[in-house]
Design a protein around this motif. Structure first.
Motif, PDB file in Angstrom:
ATOM      1  N   ILE A   1      -8.211 -17.783  68.922  1.00  0.00           N
ATOM      2  CA  ILE A   1      -8.368 -16.354  69.320  1.00  0.00           C
ATOM      3  C   ILE A   1      -8.821 -16.295  71.013  1.00  0.00           C
ATOM      4  CG2 ILE A   1      -9.496 -14.134  69.268  1.00  0.00           C
ATOM      5  CD1 ILE A   1      -9.842 -14.650  66.373  1.00  0.00           C
ATOM      6  N   LEU A   2      -9.711 -17.007  71.329  1.00  0.00           N
ATOM      7  CA  LEU A   2     -10.380 -17.208  72.794  1.00  0.00           C
ATOM      8  C   LEU A   2      -9.006 -17.641  73.592  1.00  0.00           C
ATOM      9  CD1 LEU A   2     -13.852 -18.582  72.321  1.00  0.00           C
ATOM     10  CD2 LEU A   2     -13.136 -16.131  72.656  1.00  0.00           C
ATOM     11  N   LYS A   3      -8.332 -18.270  73.058  1.00  0.00           N
ATOM     12  CA  LYS A   3      -7.095 -18.943  74.050  1.00  0.00           C
ATOM     13  C   LYS A   3      -5.877 -17.860  74.056  1.00  0.00           C
ATOM     14  CE  LYS A   3      -7.604 -23.167  75.736  1.00  0.00           C
ATOM     15  NZ  LYS A   3      -6.805 -24.400  75.260  1.00  0.00           N
ATOM     16  N   GLY A   4      -6.070 -16.968  73.432  1.00  0.00           N
ATOM     17  CA  GLY A   4      -5.242 -15.692  73.371  1.00  0.00           C
ATOM     18  C   GLY A   4      -4.226 -15.739  72.535  1.00  0.00           C
ATOM     19  N   ILE A   5      -4.165 -16.202  71.429  1.00  0.00           N
ATOM     20  CA  ILE A   5      -3.456 -16.280  70.254  1.00  0.00           C
ATOM     21  C   ILE A   5      -3.783 -15.060  69.224  1.00  0.00           C
ATOM     22  CG2 ILE A   5      -2.349 -17.492  68.446  1.00  0.00           C
ATOM     23  CD1 ILE A   5      -2.994 -20.039  69.890  1.00  0.00           C
ATOM     24  N   SER A   6      -3.433 -13.911  69.708  1.00  0.00           N
ATOM     25  CA  SER A   6      -3.798 -12.753  68.890  1.00  0.00           C
ATOM     26  C   SER A   6      -3.051 -12.666  67.427  1.00  0.00           C
ATOM     27  CB  SER A   6      -3.325 -11.388  69.798  1.00  0.00           C
ATOM     28  OG  SER A   6      -2.270 -11.310  70.041  1.00  0.00           O
ATOM     29  N   SER A   7      -1.765 -13.065  67.384  1.00  0.00           N
ATOM     30  CA  SER A   7      -1.201 -12.918  66.162  1.00  0.00           C
ATOM     31  C   SER A   7      -1.579 -13.791  65.107  1.00  0.00           C
ATOM     32  CB  SER A   7       0.337 -13.170  66.321  1.00  0.00           C
ATOM     33  OG  SER A   7       1.118 -13.405  65.050  1.00  0.00           O
ATOM     34  N   GLY A   8      -1.761 -13.144  63.828  1.00  0.00           N
ATOM     35  CA  GLY A   8      -2.585 -13.729  62.747  1.00  0.00           C
ATOM     36  C   GLY A   8      -1.680 -14.857  62.234  1.00  0.00           C
ATOM     37  N   LYS A   9      -0.480 -14.717  62.020  1.00  0.00           N
ATOM     38  CA  LYS A   9       0.509 -15.753  61.632  1.00  0.00           C
ATOM     39  C   LYS A   9       0.706 -16.900  62.538  1.00  0.00           C
ATOM     40  CE  LYS A   9       5.231 -16.612  59.715  1.00  0.00           C
ATOM     41  NZ  LYS A   9       5.092 -17.855  60.615  1.00  0.00           N
ATOM     42  N   GLU A  10       0.793 -16.464  63.978  1.00  0.00           N
ATOM     43  CA  GLU A  10       0.849 -17.661  64.878  1.00  0.00           C
ATOM     44  C   GLU A  10      -0.419 -18.482  64.929  1.00  0.00           C
ATOM     45  OE1 GLU A  10       1.577 -18.298  69.632  1.00  0.00           O
ATOM     46  OE2 GLU A  10       1.322 -16.215  68.985  1.00  0.00           O
ATOM     47  N   ARG A  11      -1.420 -17.819  64.545  1.00  0.00           N
ATOM     48  CA  ARG A  11      -2.870 -18.396  64.651  1.00  0.00           C
ATOM     49  C   ARG A  11      -2.863 -19.354  63.500  1.00  0.00           C
ATOM     50  NH1 ARG A  11      -5.580 -14.270  65.468  1.00  0.00           N
ATOM     51  NH2 ARG A  11      -7.011 -14.137  63.434  1.00  0.00           N
ATOM     52  N   LYS A  12      -2.553 -18.900  62.448  1.00  0.00           N
ATOM     53  CA  LYS A  12      -2.836 -19.641  61.093  1.00  0.00           C
ATOM     54  C   LYS A  12      -1.806 -20.743  61.157  1.00  0.00           C
ATOM     55  CE  LYS A  12      -1.868 -19.318  56.199  1.00  0.00           C
ATOM     56  NZ  LYS A  12      -0.894 -20.393  55.976  1.00  0.00           N
ATOM     57  N   ASP A  13      -0.627 -20.889  61.671  1.00  0.00           N
ATOM     58  CA  ASP A  13       0.269 -21.818  61.943  1.00  0.00           C
ATOM     59  C   ASP A  13      -0.259 -22.902  62.886  1.00  0.00           C
ATOM     60  OD1 ASP A  13       2.013 -20.732  60.117  1.00  0.00           O
ATOM     61  OD2 ASP A  13       3.234 -19.941  61.812  1.00  0.00           O
ATOM     62  N   THR A  14      -0.861 -22.397  63.869  1.00  0.00           N
ATOM     63  CA  THR A  14      -1.207 -23.203  64.986  1.00  0.00           C
ATOM     64  C   THR A  14      -2.785 -24.143  64.314  1.00  0.00           C
ATOM     65  OG1 THR A  14      -0.896 -21.796  66.651  1.00  0.00           O
ATOM     66  CG2 THR A  14      -2.642 -23.304  67.135  1.00  0.00           C
ATOM     67  N   VAL A  15      -3.551 -23.252  63.706  1.00  0.00           N
ATOM     68  CA  VAL A  15      -4.560 -24.039  63.307  1.00  0.00           C
ATOM     69  C   VAL A  15      -4.474 -25.095  62.320  1.00  0.00           C
ATOM     70  CG1 VAL A  15      -6.846 -23.497  61.915  1.00  0.00           C
ATOM     71  CG2 VAL A  15      -6.379 -22.052  63.843  1.00  0.00           C
ATOM     72  N   GLU A  16      -3.240 -24.712  61.245  1.00  0.00           N
ATOM     73  CA  GLU A  16      -2.960 -25.675  60.309  1.00  0.00           C
ATOM     74  C   GLU A  16      -2.345 -26.753  60.670  1.00  0.00           C
ATOM     75  OE1 GLU A  16      -1.013 -23.653  57.299  1.00  0.00           O
ATOM     76  OE2 GLU A  16      -2.694 -22.411  56.519  1.00  0.00           O
ATOM     77  N   THR A  17      -1.638 -26.577  61.620  1.00  0.00           N
ATOM     78  CA  THR A  17      -0.777 -27.853  62.418  1.00  0.00           C
ATOM     79  C   THR A  17      -1.692 -28.656  63.244  1.00  0.00           C
ATOM     80  OG1 THR A  17       1.213 -26.454  62.680  1.00  0.00           O
ATOM     81  CG2 THR A  17       0.966 -28.303  63.992  1.00  0.00           C
ATOM     82  N   LEU A  18      -2.732 -28.149  63.994  1.00  0.00           N
ATOM     83  CA  LEU A  18      -3.640 -29.048  64.560  1.00  0.00           C
ATOM     84  C   LEU A  18      -4.599 -29.900  63.615  1.00  0.00           C
ATOM     85  CD1 LEU A  18      -4.642 -26.690  67.465  1.00  0.00           C
ATOM     86  CD2 LEU A  18      -3.081 -28.845  67.847  1.00  0.00           C
ATOM     87  N   LEU A  19      -5.013 -29.277  62.745  1.00  0.00           N
ATOM     88  CA  LEU A  19      -5.873 -29.676  61.426  1.00  0.00           C
ATOM     89  C   LEU A  19      -5.258 -30.809  60.949  1.00  0.00           C
ATOM     90  CD1 LEU A  19      -7.763 -26.822  60.128  1.00  0.00           C
ATOM     91  CD2 LEU A  19      -8.835 -28.549  61.607  1.00  0.00           C
ATOM     92  N   ASN A  20      -3.689 -30.639  60.512  1.00  0.00           N
ATOM     93  CA  ASN A  20      -3.018 -32.035  59.962  1.00  0.00           C
ATOM     94  C   ASN A  20      -2.978 -32.963  61.069  1.00  0.00           C
ATOM     95  OD1 ASN A  20      -2.353 -31.560  57.230  1.00  0.00           O
ATOM     96  ND2 ASN A  20      -1.660 -29.311  58.030  1.00  0.00           N
TER      97      ASN A  20
END
Length: 295
Positions: A100-119
């Motif tokens: 969110i602080l990096k400017g990713i406001s879309s919930g779906k985009e943020r979810k995809d980003t977080v899950e991808t990075l954690l993997n």
């Protein structure tokens, strides 16, 4: 390409942490070696726009980093030597907050980003665990995950493997190597093996100045036939320092093993050894100590 030109930073107390530093850093892994107090963290913080230099310039492609710091921050990933997080927050929630602080406001985009990075950093199975319960290596992998938010084109990691056990260190370095195929990564460290294993190009920083720059294999080749070794008693060390250019010492089986730099054989007690990046590093530091500091 990251271009650093004539960069100088003088702190308010008069300490010259950077002294006319110039570097050209291409895409891929770039190693910055130097002892504690060499100016590495000052250089990393300046590139990361966390402080302004006294003079000089930094450009990332066509971007003037000093004049447009906000523009660089949009494409920067930074893992400082010590990074703070909320220890009781889970890895997933913390990474989501940082997105969110990096400017990713879309919930779906943020979810995809977080899950991808954690993997990607192999933390998916502990995503609900509080960061306070992470090992040192897990915290560093989380640090890389937060640095990768937003697909940065410039990534800075400052002393990333300090304190990690060998298994965690290897896992972390493998992750960096994978990431470094497509972006500029600056690996700032005092651990020679990290640079030898990963970086096609490197520089040695000491006393705030660039002392040496090039490809590790080329720098090692420059020492061919010039490194000699012998074992001495500890009490003899000072005498040998006076007579030879001793670049490193190490205790071995109760005796002191020394490496000496010489274009010809220093004597019958010495045997030639193949130089390595550690010899390059120590010989460079030895030479830098003999050069008087600029007024």
């Amino acid at each position: 390409m990251l271009s650093i030109t004539n960069l100088t930073h003088i702190y308010a107390n008069g300490t010259r942490a950077l002294d006319d530093v110039s570097l050209e850093i291409p895409r891929g892994m770039f190693g910055l070696l130097g002892p504690n107090g060499a100016g590495k963290s000052t250089l990393m913080r300046t590139i990361a726009t966390l402080q302004s230099p006294s003079s000089g310039s930094i450009k990332f492609g066509e971007l003037d980093v000093i004049k447009e710091p906000e523009m660089l921050r949009r494409t920067l990933g930074y893992l400082p030597q010590d990074f703070g997080v909320y220890p009781r927050v889970s890895a997933y929630d913390m990474l989501d907050h940082m997105a969110i602080l990096k400017g990713i406001s879309s919930g779906k985009e943020r979810k995809d980003t977080v899950e991808t990075l954690l993997n990607q950093v192999n933390l998916w199975n502990v995503r609900k665990k509080a960061i306070a319960g992470f090992s040192g290596g897990m915290r560093q992998r989380f640090g890389i995950a937060q640095a990768l938010i937003g697909n940065p084109q410039l990534i800075i990691v400052d002393e990333p493997t300090a304190g990690l056990d060998p298994e965690e260190r290897n896992r972390f370095l493998n992750l960096l190597a994978e990431i470094g195929e497509n972006v500029v990564i600056i690996l700032s460290t005092h651990i020679v093996e990290d640079v030898a294993d990963l970086c096609p190009r490197m520089a040695v920083l000491a006393g705030g100045r660039i002392q040496l720059e090039g490809a590790p294999q080329d720098l090692i080749g420059s020492l061919k036939g010039r490194v000699w070794r012998t074992a001495i008693e500890k009490a003899e060390l000072e005498d040998y320092r006076q007579r030879y250019e001793v670049i490193s010492t190490r205790l071995f089986a109760g005796r002191t093993l020394i490496h000496v730099l010489s274009d010809t054989s220093p004597g019958a007690a010495f045997e030639p050894v193949s130089g390595n990046l550690e010899d390059v590093y120590f010989s460079t530091l030895s030479a830098s100590r003999r050069v008087p500091a600029a007024a």
